[in-house]
Motif scaffolding. Structure first.
Motif, mmCIF file in Angstrom:
data_model
loop_
_atom_site.group_PDB
_atom_site.id
_atom_site.type_symbol
_atom_site.label_atom_id
_atom_site.label_comp_id
_atom_site.label_asym_id
_atom_site.label_seq_id
_atom_site.Cartn_x
_atom_site.Cartn_y
_atom_site.Cartn_z
ATOM 1 N N ASP A 192 0.828 -1.215 0.000
ATOM 2 C CA ASP A 192 0.000 0.000 0.000
ATOM 3 C C ASP A 192 0.857 1.258 0.000
ATOM 4 N N GLY A 193 1.978 1.200 0.739
ATOM 5 C CA GLY A 193 2.848 2.368 0.804
ATOM 6 C C GLY A 193 3.465 2.696 -0.537
ATOM 7 N N VAL A 194 4.011 1.686 -1.210
ATOM 8 C CA VAL A 194 4.602 1.899 -2.539
ATOM 9 C C VAL A 194 3.512 2.322 -3.522
ATOM 10 N N GLY A 195 2.336 1.701 -3.413
ATOM 11 C CA GLY A 195 1.229 2.067 -4.295
ATOM 12 C C GLY A 195 0.844 3.527 -4.149
ATOM 13 N N THR A 196 0.848 4.022 -2.929
ATOM 14 C CA THR A 196 0.519 5.433 -2.677
ATOM 15 C C THR A 196 1.531 6.355 -3.346
ATOM 16 N N TYR A 197 2.812 6.022 -3.226
ATOM 17 C CA TYR A 197 3.855 6.863 -3.825
ATOM 18 C C TYR A 197 3.797 6.811 -5.351
ATOM 19 N N LEU A 198 3.491 5.635 -5.889
ATOM 20 C CA LEU A 198 3.370 5.520 -7.342
ATOM 21 C C LEU A 198 2.181 6.343 -7.847
ATOM 22 N N HIS A 199 1.127 6.375 -7.059
ATOM 23 C CA HIS A 199 -0.041 7.184 -7.439
ATOM 24 C C HIS A 199 0.322 8.669 -7.480
ATOM 25 N N GLU A 200 1.142 9.092 -6.526
ATOM 26 C CA GLU A 200 1.606 10.479 -6.520
ATOM 27 C C GLU A 200 2.451 10.769 -7.752
ATOM 28 N N MET A 201 3.260 9.797 -8.170
ATOM 29 C CA MET A 201 4.062 9.969 -9.368
ATOM 30 C C MET A 201 3.189 10.023 -10.625
ATOM 31 N N LEU A 206 4.846 11.226 -14.076
ATOM 32 C CA LEU A 206 6.092 10.465 -14.139
ATOM 33 C C LEU A 206 5.860 8.974 -14.339
ATOM 34 N N VAL A 207 4.625 8.510 -14.145
ATOM 35 C CA VAL A 207 4.240 7.117 -14.334
ATOM 36 C C VAL A 207 2.940 7.090 -15.123
ATOM 37 N N SER A 208 2.795 6.109 -16.001
ATOM 38 C CA SER A 208 1.594 5.998 -16.825
ATOM 39 C C SER A 208 0.333 5.976 -15.966
ATOM 40 N N SER A 209 -0.622 6.800 -16.328
ATOM 41 C CA SER A 209 -1.885 6.877 -15.589
ATOM 42 C C SER A 209 -2.799 5.702 -15.907
ATOM 43 N N GLU A 210 -2.429 4.874 -16.886
ATOM 44 C CA GLU A 210 -3.255 3.739 -17.277
ATOM 45 C C GLU A 210 -3.091 2.543 -16.340
ATOM 46 N N LEU A 211 -2.115 2.616 -15.434
ATOM 47 C CA LEU A 211 -1.822 1.490 -14.547
ATOM 48 C C LEU A 211 -2.464 1.684 -13.177
ATOM 49 N N HIS A 212 -2.854 0.566 -12.559
ATOM 50 C CA HIS A 212 -3.355 0.612 -11.190
ATOM 51 C C HIS A 212 -2.141 0.629 -10.254
ATOM 52 N N PRO A 213 -1.967 1.687 -9.453
ATOM 53 C CA PRO A 213 -0.733 1.822 -8.659
ATOM 54 C C PRO A 213 -0.463 0.668 -7.704
#
Length: 263
Positions: A192-201, A206-213
């Motif tokens: 969940d922690g990494v997912g939250t940071y990826l969502h911020e990216m 900086l990360v494709s918005s098509e992916l589920h974080p």
């Protein structure tokens, strides 16, 4: 000097010679020349006293590690060197310079201590992940940065303390429902922690918005655990540079923000 002033002065003096969690009402009362109930009353209970002592000691130049931290550090050393199966709370107590009773006061069993160590290490990871992820994705060559980061993670877990190897050993050898539930809770924190940071990216482009974080977080974690298993099975065929370069290519081609075509 008032009774309260005596109590606090004695408590501060004791902090110069021992960890905060080893100080008792009775000890303070004896040195202050008061009844132990007076100490309890002025601190507002045991928890209030511990919180006050901990804050004071954390601000001292020569701080002391609390007993729980000492046990976790000793447990990490024992588990890393001897493996989960050969480790014991007796060995941990000896390494920490504590009695077995002191260890059992904080941890009811070997598996209880091991779960606490896992949670401790994952919490430390989560504290540094935000800056690592943003720095990696913001660089001019994110694919190379991703490769370097993956190698760093692998080296940390495998060489420094072997915590990932121990994690896999523990998971494979334990079938108790309560332990599995605790493992899921601990593991869920990092996902969940990494997912939250990826969502911020994703918000920053900086990360494709098509992916589920969170799904991306699970995918990266699965890559790392799979690679570790491959290394454990046959380290002679493990070529770290080409392996992590390959993983980075696969990951980055999937997570990089998509360029919009210009009409």
């Amino acid at each position: 000097m008032s009774v309260q002033e005596k109590i606090y002065k004695v408590a501060e003096k004791l902090l110069e010679s021992k960890p905060f969690d080893q100080i008792t009402f009775a000890e303070i009362a004896e040195l202050a020349g008061v009844h132990w109930t007076a100490v309890r009353r002025h601190f507002g209970g045991r928890e209030g006293m511990r919180n006050w002592l901990q804050e004071k000691q954390s601000n001292m130049k020569e701080g002391f590690k609390d007993t729980r931290t000492r046990i976790i550090e000793a447990g990490t050393r024992i588990f890393s060197v001897q493996g989960y199966g050969n480790a014991s709370l007796d060995k941990v107590a000896s390494d920490a310079g504590l009695t077995k009773g002191a260890v059992y006061w904080h941890f009811s069993s070997k598996q209880d201590l091991f779960l606490a160590i896992l949670e401790h290490h994952l919490t430390q990871q989560l504290q540094i992940l935000p800056s690592q992820i943003e720095k990696m994705l913001s660089t001019s060559n994110p694919k190379t940065a991703l490769t370097d980061w993956l190698k760093t993670q692998f080296n940390f877990f495998e060489i420094n303390d072997g915590s990932s190897r121990l994690f896999l050993e523990f998971v494979a050898g334990n079938r108790e429902p309560e332990v599995q539930k605790k493992l899921q809770s601990i593991h869920g924190k990092i996902i969940d922690g990494v997912g939250t940071y990826l969502h911020e990216m994703q918000k920053k482009g900086l990360v494709s918005s098509e992916l589920h974080p969170n799904s991306l977080s699970v995918t990266i974690d699965a890559f790392m655990k799979g690679i570790l298993i491959e290394y454990i099975i046959d380290p002679t065929h493990f070529k770290i540079n080409p392996i992590f370069e390959t993983i980075s290519n696969v990951l980055w081609d999937g997570i990089a923000p998509k360029k919009r075509s210009v009409i």
